[in-house]
Design a protein around this motif. Structure first.
Motif, mmCIF file in Angstrom:
data_model
loop_
_atom_site.group_PDB
_atom_site.id
_atom_site.type_symbol
_atom_site.label_atom_id
_atom_site.label_comp_id
_atom_site.label_asym_id
_atom_site.label_seq_id
_atom_site.Cartn_x
_atom_site.Cartn_y
_atom_site.Cartn_z
ATOM 1 N N MET A 1 0.839 -1.206 0.000
ATOM 2 C CA MET A 1 0.000 0.000 0.000
ATOM 3 C C MET A 1 0.872 1.253 0.000
ATOM 4 O O MET A 1 1.820 1.358 0.765
ATOM 5 C CB MET A 1 -0.911 -0.050 1.237
ATOM 6 C CG MET A 1 -1.325 1.264 1.820
ATOM 7 S SD MET A 1 -3.058 1.774 1.623
ATOM 8 C CE MET A 1 -3.979 0.275 1.439
ATOM 9 N N TYR A 2 0.567 2.153 -0.906
ATOM 10 C CA TYR A 2 1.314 3.418 -0.969
ATOM 11 C C TYR A 2 0.735 4.336 0.107
ATOM 12 O O TYR A 2 -0.471 4.587 0.156
ATOM 13 C CB TYR A 2 1.153 4.026 -2.358
ATOM 14 C CG TYR A 2 2.124 5.155 -2.652
ATOM 15 C CD1 TYR A 2 3.410 4.893 -3.121
ATOM 16 C CD2 TYR A 2 1.750 6.478 -2.472
ATOM 17 C CE1 TYR A 2 4.301 5.922 -3.398
ATOM 18 C CE2 TYR A 2 2.643 7.525 -2.753
ATOM 19 C CZ TYR A 2 3.907 7.232 -3.215
ATOM 20 O OH TYR A 2 4.788 8.254 -3.498
ATOM 21 N N ARG A 3 1.631 4.836 0.975
ATOM 22 C CA ARG A 3 1.153 5.680 2.077
ATOM 23 C C ARG A 3 1.652 7.101 1.939
ATOM 24 O O ARG A 3 2.848 7.330 1.723
ATOM 25 C CB ARG A 3 1.685 5.165 3.404
ATOM 26 C CG ARG A 3 1.133 3.841 3.819
ATOM 27 C CD ARG A 3 1.656 3.561 5.228
ATOM 28 N NE ARG A 3 1.348 2.212 5.635
ATOM 29 C CZ ARG A 3 2.249 1.385 6.145
ATOM 30 N NH1 ARG A 3 3.515 1.764 6.287
ATOM 31 N NH2 ARG A 3 1.892 0.185 6.518
ATOM 32 N N ILE A 4 0.740 8.036 2.094
ATOM 33 C CA ILE A 4 1.131 9.445 2.090
ATOM 34 C C ILE A 4 0.891 10.011 3.481
ATOM 35 O O ILE A 4 -0.161 9.798 4.092
ATOM 36 C CB ILE A 4 0.337 10.255 1.040
ATOM 37 C CG1 ILE A 4 0.575 9.679 -0.370
ATOM 38 C CG2 ILE A 4 0.740 11.727 1.090
ATOM 39 C CD1 ILE A 4 -0.072 10.473 -1.503
ATOM 40 N N CYS A 5 1.893 10.712 3.974
ATOM 41 C CA CYS A 5 1.765 11.383 5.264
ATOM 42 C C CYS A 5 1.234 12.788 5.010
ATOM 43 O O CYS A 5 1.767 13.512 4.173
ATOM 44 C CB CYS A 5 3.128 11.441 5.938
ATOM 45 S SG CYS A 5 3.066 12.229 7.552
ATOM 46 N N VAL A 6 0.190 13.153 5.725
ATOM 47 C CA VAL A 6 -0.375 14.496 5.560
ATOM 48 C C VAL A 6 -0.139 15.300 6.835
ATOM 49 O O VAL A 6 -0.468 14.869 7.938
ATOM 50 C CB VAL A 6 -1.889 14.430 5.240
ATOM 51 C CG1 VAL A 6 -2.480 15.842 5.185
ATOM 52 C CG2 VAL A 6 -2.132 13.716 3.906
ATOM 53 N N PHE A 7 0.461 16.471 6.648
ATOM 54 C CA PHE A 7 0.608 17.431 7.734
ATOM 55 C C PHE A 7 -0.497 18.461 7.536
ATOM 56 O O PHE A 7 -0.632 19.000 6.426
ATOM 57 C CB PHE A 7 1.947 18.171 7.643
ATOM 58 C CG PHE A 7 3.141 17.266 7.468
ATOM 59 C CD1 PHE A 7 3.298 16.147 8.260
ATOM 60 C CD2 PHE A 7 4.117 17.562 6.521
ATOM 61 C CE1 PHE A 7 4.406 15.315 8.109
ATOM 62 C CE2 PHE A 7 5.230 16.743 6.364
ATOM 63 C CZ PHE A 7 5.370 15.619 7.157
ATOM 64 N N CYS A 8 -1.252 18.752 8.562
ATOM 65 C CA CYS A 8 -2.287 19.783 8.398
ATOM 66 C C CYS A 8 -2.753 20.277 9.751
ATOM 67 O O CYS A 8 -2.387 19.740 10.796
ATOM 68 C CB CYS A 8 -3.455 19.250 7.574
ATOM 69 S SG CYS A 8 -4.352 17.897 8.313
ATOM 70 N N GLY A 9 -3.577 21.320 9.692
ATOM 71 C CA GLY A 9 -3.960 22.027 10.911
ATOM 72 C C GLY A 9 -4.677 21.182 11.952
ATOM 73 O O GLY A 9 -5.491 20.318 11.623
ATOM 74 N N SER A 10 -4.358 21.489 13.198
ATOM 75 C CA SER A 10 -5.166 20.962 14.303
ATOM 76 C C SER A 10 -6.344 21.915 14.516
ATOM 77 O O SER A 10 -7.168 21.723 15.398
ATOM 78 C CB SER A 10 -4.325 20.825 15.574
ATOM 79 O OG SER A 10 -3.698 22.052 15.881
ATOM 80 N N SER A 11 -6.384 22.969 13.693
ATOM 81 C CA SER A 11 -7.539 23.881 13.658
ATOM 82 C C SER A 11 -8.204 23.703 12.297
ATOM 83 O O SER A 11 -7.626 23.131 11.379
ATOM 84 C CB SER A 11 -7.076 25.338 13.767
ATOM 85 O OG SER A 11 -6.220 25.491 14.859
ATOM 86 N N MET A 12 -9.405 24.272 12.173
ATOM 87 C CA MET A 12 -10.158 24.143 10.916
ATOM 88 C C MET A 12 -9.836 25.270 9.945
ATOM 89 O O MET A 12 -10.152 25.177 8.770
ATOM 90 C CB MET A 12 -11.672 24.175 11.196
ATOM 91 C CG MET A 12 -12.177 22.979 11.962
ATOM 92 S SD MET A 12 -12.232 21.513 10.886
ATOM 93 C CE MET A 12 -12.904 20.292 12.013
ATOM 94 N N GLY A 13 -9.218 26.355 10.444
ATOM 95 C CA GLY A 13 -9.065 27.533 9.590
ATOM 96 C C GLY A 13 -10.389 28.267 9.581
ATOM 97 O O GLY A 13 -11.436 27.667 9.889
ATOM 98 N N ASN A 14 -10.363 29.551 9.221
ATOM 99 C CA ASN A 14 -11.643 30.257 9.332
ATOM 100 C C ASN A 14 -12.369 30.512 8.010
ATOM 101 O O ASN A 14 -13.233 31.356 7.935
ATOM 102 C CB ASN A 14 -11.479 31.553 10.157
ATOM 103 C CG ASN A 14 -10.398 32.434 9.588
ATOM 104 O OD1 ASN A 14 -10.044 32.250 8.431
ATOM 105 N ND2 ASN A 14 -9.875 33.356 10.371
#
Ligand code: AMP
Length: 198
Positions: A1-14
């Motif tokens: 399985m090809y795995r991609i690591c995603v970095f993203c907000g612990s907030s939703m953004g406004n």
């Protein structure tokens, strides 16, 4: 399985566009049967992504330091949660388990993870493509700063070119598939020369 690591907000953004982008990324993972590696939280854009993938049965691996588990932000629906001792160990594990990385809009945590992979790629500690999903131009000012750093002689042009940027996930991943890392020899020689000749 090809795995991609995603970095993203612990907030939703406004703005709704950030949530929509996280949902679109989830749709792309589902369509292409990709595995997700991420911070393991049940908050912010991370939650949108993880919830949709879990609902569909995609592989989702969370990696979280004990200190965040203690703060009760861990996603309780994850079958695979790797608990580590520190933020550094978490990033190492993310790099080890993933085939590629994508940064979505986020805050300092996202920038920290993004810089870690930028440096790993620059030093060829790893050679895995790193994409920036520039939703609604969120990263424009950061990218402008990177060009400023090149103009001021602190970053090499080719290292900025290592970064793959697009404003939609399909184009981003297509560009990431063509990633070819910059060789280390030349720029190390250049910075040695520069120091000797100053
Ligand atoms: P930020 O961009 O500052 O919101 O941080 C989000 C990134 O840092 C994610 O990719 C996570 O891996 C990590 N992170 C920061 N805060 C948290 C949190 N409360 N729970 C889980 N991971 C977090």
């Amino acid at each position: 399985m090809y795995r991609i690591c995603v970095f993203c907000g612990s907030s939703m953004g406004n703005k709704p566009v950030y949530r929509e982008a996280a949902a679109e990324v989830a749709g792309f993972f589902i369509k292409n049967n990709l595995g997700l590696v991420y911070g393991g939280a049940s908050v912010g854009l991370m939650k949108i992504l993880a919830d949709k993938l879990l609902e569909n049965g995609n592989e989702v691996i969370g990696i979280m330091p004990q200190l965040l588990i203690d703060k009760e932000v861990a996603h309780e629906g994850l079958e695979k949660m790797i608990v580590v001792n520190s933020m550094s160990e978490r990033k190492q594990k993310m790099v080890e388990l993933s085939d590629a990385f994508i940064a979505l809009p986020g805050g300092f945590g996202t920038l920290d993870e993004l810089s870690e992979v930028m440096i790993f790629n620059q030093l060829r500690i790893c050679d895995k493509p790193l994409g920036i999903l520039n939703t609604a131009g969120y990263f424009d000012k950061l990218l402008t700063f990177f060009h400023h750093a090149v103009d001021e002689g602190f970053v090499r042009q080719e290292h900025v070119k290592n970064l793959i940027v697009a404003d939609n996930i399909e184009t981003l991943v297509r560009k990431m598939q063509q990633y070819s890392p910059v060789s280390m020899g030349k720029w190390i020689e250049d910075i040695l020369d520069e120091s000797v000749n100053s």
